[in-house]
Scaffold this motif. Sequence first.
Motif, PDB file in Angstrom:
ATOM      1  N   PHE A 205       0.089  19.216  37.838  1.00  0.00           N
ATOM      2  CA  PHE A 205       1.023  18.442  37.026  1.00  0.00           C
ATOM      3  C   PHE A 205       0.268  17.456  36.150  1.00  0.00           C
ATOM      4  CE2 PHE A 205       0.605  16.128  41.028  1.00  0.00           C
ATOM      5  CZ  PHE A 205       0.344  14.836  40.601  1.00  0.00           C
ATOM      6  N   THR A 206       0.954  16.993  35.119  1.00  0.00           N
ATOM      7  CA  THR A 206       0.410  15.933  34.275  1.00  0.00           C
ATOM      8  C   THR A 206       1.395  14.777  34.295  1.00  0.00           C
ATOM      9  OG1 THR A 206       1.416  16.863  32.294  1.00  0.00           O
ATOM     10  CG2 THR A 206      -0.857  17.501  32.755  1.00  0.00           C
ATOM     11  N   LEU A 207       0.851  13.571  34.162  1.00  0.00           N
ATOM     12  CA  LEU A 207       1.672  12.367  34.113  1.00  0.00           C
ATOM     13  C   LEU A 207       1.742  11.885  32.677  1.00  0.00           C
ATOM     14  CD1 LEU A 207       0.210  10.510  37.225  1.00  0.00           C
ATOM     15  CD2 LEU A 207       2.285  11.894  37.101  1.00  0.00           C
ATOM     16  N   GLY A 208       2.963  11.705  32.188  1.00  0.00           N
ATOM     17  CA  GLY A 208       3.162  11.201  30.839  1.00  0.00           C
ATOM     18  C   GLY A 208       3.705   9.786  30.874  1.00  0.00           C
ATOM     19  N   SER A 209       4.075   9.299  29.730  1.00  0.00           N
ATOM     20  CA  SER A 209       4.620   7.939  29.631  1.00  0.00           C
ATOM     21  C   SER A 209       5.942   7.786  30.361  1.00  0.00           C
ATOM     22  CB  SER A 209       4.822   7.572  28.160  1.00  0.00           C
ATOM     23  OG  SER A 209       3.595   7.620  27.488  1.00  0.00           O
ATOM     24  N   PHE A 210       6.724   8.871  30.415  1.00  0.00           N
ATOM     25  CA  PHE A 210       8.070   8.777  30.980  1.00  0.00           C
ATOM     26  C   PHE A 210       8.307   9.641  32.203  1.00  0.00           C
ATOM     27  CE2 PHE A 210       8.333   7.799  26.456  1.00  0.00           C
ATOM     28  CZ  PHE A 210       8.859   6.514  26.532  1.00  0.00           C
ATOM     29  N   GLY A 211       7.345  10.530  32.523  1.00  0.00           N
ATOM     30  CA  GLY A 211       7.602  11.403  33.656  1.00  0.00           C
ATOM     31  C   GLY A 211       6.464  12.337  33.996  1.00  0.00           C
ATOM     32  N   ILE A 212       6.802  13.303  34.814  1.00  0.00           N
ATOM     33  CA  ILE A 212       5.862  14.274  35.360  1.00  0.00           C
ATOM     34  C   ILE A 212       6.179  15.641  34.766  1.00  0.00           C
ATOM     35  CG2 ILE A 212       4.902  15.213  37.500  1.00  0.00           C
ATOM     36  CD1 ILE A 212       6.749  12.928  38.846  1.00  0.00           C
ATOM     37  N   HIS A 213       5.140  16.386  34.402  1.00  0.00           N
ATOM     38  CA  HIS A 213       5.324  17.725  33.837  1.00  0.00           C
ATOM     39  C   HIS A 213       4.473  18.725  34.609  1.00  0.00           C
ATOM     40  CE1 HIS A 213       5.927  20.966  31.032  1.00  0.00           C
ATOM     41  NE2 HIS A 213       4.616  21.053  30.834  1.00  0.00           N
ATOM     42  N   TRP A 214       5.100  19.834  34.999  1.00  0.00           N
ATOM     43  CA  TRP A 214       4.415  20.955  35.636  1.00  0.00           C
ATOM     44  C   TRP A 214       4.390  22.100  34.626  1.00  0.00           C
ATOM     45  CZ3 TRP A 214       7.469  17.569  38.221  1.00  0.00           C
ATOM     46  CH2 TRP A 214       6.949  16.999  39.389  1.00  0.00           C
ATOM     47  N   PRO A 215       3.273  22.298  33.917  1.00  0.00           N
ATOM     48  CA  PRO A 215       3.242  23.295  32.845  1.00  0.00           C
ATOM     49  C   PRO A 215       3.436  24.733  33.316  1.00  0.00           C
ATOM     50  CG  PRO A 215       1.043  22.392  33.220  1.00  0.00           C
ATOM     51  CD  PRO A 215       1.997  21.597  34.068  1.00  0.00           C
ATOM     52  N   GLU A 216       2.891  25.065  34.464  1.00  0.00           N
ATOM     53  CA  GLU A 216       2.958  26.447  34.936  1.00  0.00           C
ATOM     54  C   GLU A 216       4.378  26.887  35.270  1.00  0.00           C
ATOM     55  OE1 GLU A 216       0.813  29.247  38.289  1.00  0.00           O
ATOM     56  OE2 GLU A 216       0.015  27.254  37.876  1.00  0.00           O
ATOM     57  N   ILE A 217       5.204  25.961  35.746  1.00  0.00           N
ATOM     58  CA  ILE A 217       6.579  26.323  36.112  1.00  0.00           C
ATOM     59  C   ILE A 217       7.605  25.724  35.145  1.00  0.00           C
ATOM     60  CG2 ILE A 217       6.031  26.692  38.531  1.00  0.00           C
ATOM     61  CD1 ILE A 217       7.255  23.901  39.102  1.00  0.00           C
ATOM     62  N   ASP A 218       7.133  25.049  34.107  1.00  0.00           N
ATOM     63  CA  ASP A 218       7.975  24.461  33.063  1.00  0.00           C
ATOM     64  C   ASP A 218       9.054  23.540  33.649  1.00  0.00           C
ATOM     65  OD1 ASP A 218       8.745  23.947  30.443  1.00  0.00           O
ATOM     66  OD2 ASP A 218      10.219  25.568  30.444  1.00  0.00           O
ATOM     67  N   GLU A 219       8.609  22.580  34.431  1.00  0.00           N
ATOM     68  CA  GLU A 219       9.519  21.601  35.056  1.00  0.00           C
ATOM     69  C   GLU A 219       9.099  20.199  34.628  1.00  0.00           C
ATOM     70  OE1 GLU A 219      12.522  20.565  36.290  1.00  0.00           O
ATOM     71  OE2 GLU A 219      12.319  22.093  37.846  1.00  0.00           O
ATOM     72  N   ASP A 220      10.096  19.354  34.399  1.00  0.00           N
ATOM     73  CA  ASP A 220       9.867  17.959  34.032  1.00  0.00           C
ATOM     74  C   ASP A 220      10.797  17.068  34.840  1.00  0.00           C
ATOM     75  OD1 ASP A 220       8.088  18.061  31.487  1.00  0.00           O
ATOM     76  OD2 ASP A 220       9.649  19.552  31.123  1.00  0.00           O
ATOM     77  N   LEU A 221      10.249  15.981  35.375  1.00  0.00           N
ATOM     78  CA  LEU A 221      11.063  14.975  36.055  1.00  0.00           C
ATOM     79  C   LEU A 221      10.710  13.611  35.481  1.00  0.00           C
ATOM     80  CD1 LEU A 221      10.783  16.026  39.823  1.00  0.00           C
ATOM     81  CD2 LEU A 221      12.557  16.618  38.183  1.00  0.00           C
ATOM     82  N   SER A 222      11.718  12.811  35.198  1.00  0.00           N
ATOM     83  CA  SER A 222      11.461  11.463  34.689  1.00  0.00           C
ATOM     84  C   SER A 222      11.234  10.503  35.845  1.00  0.00           C
ATOM     85  CB  SER A 222      12.633  10.976  33.837  1.00  0.00           C
ATOM     86  OG  SER A 222      13.736  10.658  34.653  1.00  0.00           O
TER      87      SER A 222
END
Length: 72
Positions: A44-61
């Motif tokens: 996963f990667t951590l952004g300014s507003f949430g978490i992104h899992w590129p392989e499964i295309d999921e985002d949580l704020s």
Amino acid sequence: MKAKEIWFDGTRIYLRTDDGRVASLLLKSFPRLYNATDEQRKNFTLGSFGIHWPEIDEDLSYEGFFDEQAKN
């Protein structure tokens, strides 16, 4: 708010923020994360507003963790 730590147990995903707050959400609420392998969950990667899992295309704020906590 910034994420300091993300971890999983058998049924939940946890978030610890840089100011020390901890919140969790049920994995079953997010089928892609629930069905993901441990390796996919760790990617996963951590952004300014949430978490992104590129392989499964999921985002949580980050805020979503605390919004849901207030409902439980």
